[in-house]
Design an enzyme around this catalytic site. Structure first.
Site, mmCIF file in Angstrom:
data_model
loop_
_atom_site.group_PDB
_atom_site.id
_atom_site.type_symbol
_atom_site.label_atom_id
_atom_site.label_comp_id
_atom_site.label_asym_id
_atom_site.label_seq_id
_atom_site.Cartn_x
_atom_site.Cartn_y
_atom_site.Cartn_z
ATOM 1 N N VAL A 9 9.313 7.269 5.319
ATOM 2 C CA VAL A 9 9.064 8.686 5.033
ATOM 3 C C VAL A 9 8.981 9.486 6.334
ATOM 4 O O VAL A 9 8.770 8.936 7.413
ATOM 5 C CB VAL A 9 7.783 8.876 4.198
ATOM 6 C CG1 VAL A 9 7.923 8.193 2.837
ATOM 7 C CG2 VAL A 9 6.554 8.363 4.932
ATOM 8 N N LEU A 59 0.857 -1.188 0.000
ATOM 9 C CA LEU A 59 0.000 0.000 0.000
ATOM 10 C C LEU A 59 0.892 1.237 0.000
ATOM 11 O O LEU A 59 2.094 1.137 0.250
ATOM 12 C CB LEU A 59 -0.904 -0.002 1.232
ATOM 13 C CG LEU A 59 -1.896 -1.164 1.330
ATOM 14 C CD1 LEU A 59 -2.574 -1.172 2.696
ATOM 15 C CD2 LEU A 59 -2.925 -1.096 0.216
ATOM 16 N N SER A 60 0.304 2.400 -0.256
ATOM 17 C CA SER A 60 1.140 3.601 -0.290
ATOM 18 C C SER A 60 1.839 3.822 1.041
ATOM 19 O O SER A 60 2.935 4.388 1.086
ATOM 20 C CB SER A 60 0.309 4.828 -0.683
ATOM 21 O OG SER A 60 -0.736 5.046 0.236
ATOM 22 N N GLU A 61 1.228 3.373 2.147
ATOM 23 C CA GLU A 61 1.860 3.532 3.452
ATOM 24 C C GLU A 61 1.448 2.406 4.395
ATOM 25 O O GLU A 61 0.293 1.965 4.391
ATOM 26 C CB GLU A 61 1.452 4.860 4.089
ATOM 27 C CG GLU A 61 2.609 5.684 4.594
ATOM 28 C CD GLU A 61 3.302 6.423 3.481
ATOM 29 O OE1 GLU A 61 4.546 6.496 3.520
ATOM 30 O OE2 GLU A 61 2.629 6.934 2.586
ATOM 31 N N THR A 62 2.416 1.953 5.191
ATOM 32 C CA THR A 62 2.143 1.081 6.325
ATOM 33 C C THR A 62 2.659 1.781 7.574
ATOM 34 O O THR A 62 3.808 2.232 7.614
ATOM 35 C CB THR A 62 2.817 -0.290 6.161
ATOM 36 O OG1 THR A 62 2.264 -0.947 5.017
ATOM 37 C CG2 THR A 62 2.587 -1.162 7.387
#
Length: 267
Positions: free
Chosen positions: A69, A44-47
């Site tokens: 990030v 996913l775009s972020e975890t």
């Protein structure tokens, strides 16, 4: 030992819209490579990875499928939703997170979950050639903050119909590229719209990007001379955000809904 993990759609009250984030609650310290491997597996775009401190606050880190990030709004919103839903934080208490971008908080309001994030204004900068070629247009404005390029274009239609060259944008030296325009000005319309591209960070187009609005809010405050906004991120999934700018903080409100609950069993 199994580890709780959920997928939460952020900045939406409807399943399969907004921006999905995985939220993983750790019971012990894990090394960066393990977290990066989990994020790559979730794809996913972020975890988000949470670990409780003795005072009831949480350490929070964010990973894309390829990198860690410094700031992520939608995964912070998803993390707060996860903690309240699973009774790790009382519904009437503020959720506090220690992050690479300092202390962030979230609270429940009538409008949804309100995040308190740092303002990240962009400074004017000459557009790199890779940015111009990757977007295929001449921008009205180009600026950059510590994370992203911010690009204003001429219309909502340009934002919506943009077909970037992701391979070219991946060469731009930044986390990503935010493209925005003023709303149409029609009654009930949004103050501004945006799309966000992060091919260098493992995500060609992010559905709804909270951290991008930490740059968008101060930019549109100067352009529109107002401090509160209704904004729309015009990705295929789409997302609606209510934003207030208070000095050097951005208050970002949205809904969230859990779509998957499970256990991570990999060591």
């Amino acid at each position: 030992m199994s580890i709780p993990i959920s997928i939460v759609d952020a900045f939406t009250s409807v399943p399969f819209r907004g921006n999905p984030a995985a939220v993983c609650l750790l019971d012990e310290v894990r090394d960066e490579q393990w977290m990066q491997d989990v994020a790559a597996e979730m794809n996913l775009s972020e975890t988000a990875f949470l670990q409780r401190r003795d005072d009831g606050s949480y350490d929070l880190r964010w990973f894309t499928p390829t990198i860690e990030v410094d700031l992520c709004g939608h995964a912070t919103l998803a993390s707060a939703h996860f903690l309240w839903e699973n009774q790790h934080v009382a519904l009437d208490r503020i959720a506090s997170f220690h992050t690479r971008s300092g202390l962030l908080t979230a609270e429940r309001t009538e409008e949804g979950i309100r995040l308190n994030l740092p303002s990240e204004p962009a400074q004017p900068m000459k557009a790199p050639e890779e940015l111009i070629q990757g977007l295929g247009l001449i921008p009205r404005y180009v600026g950059k903050n510590r994370m992203d390029f911010l690009v204003e274009v001429d219309s909502v239609q340009t934002v919506q119909t943009l077909k970037p060259d992701y391979a070219m944008l991946a060469k731009v030296e930044a986390r990503g590229i935010i493209v925005t325009s003023k709303g149409t000005g029609k009654p009930g319309d949004y103050d501004f719209v945006s799309r966000c591209f992060y091919p260098a960070s493992g995500c060609d187009e992010d559905p709804v990007t909270g951290s991008a609005h930490c740059a968008l809010a101060p930019y549109w405050q100067r352009r529109l001379r107002q401090t509160s906004f209704m904004a729309y991120q015009a990705s295929p999934r789409g997302g609606e955000l209510f934003i207030e700018l208070q000095n050097d903080r951005v208050l970002l409100s949205g809904q969230a809904i859990t779509v998957v609950q499970g256990q991570l069993t990999g060591k």
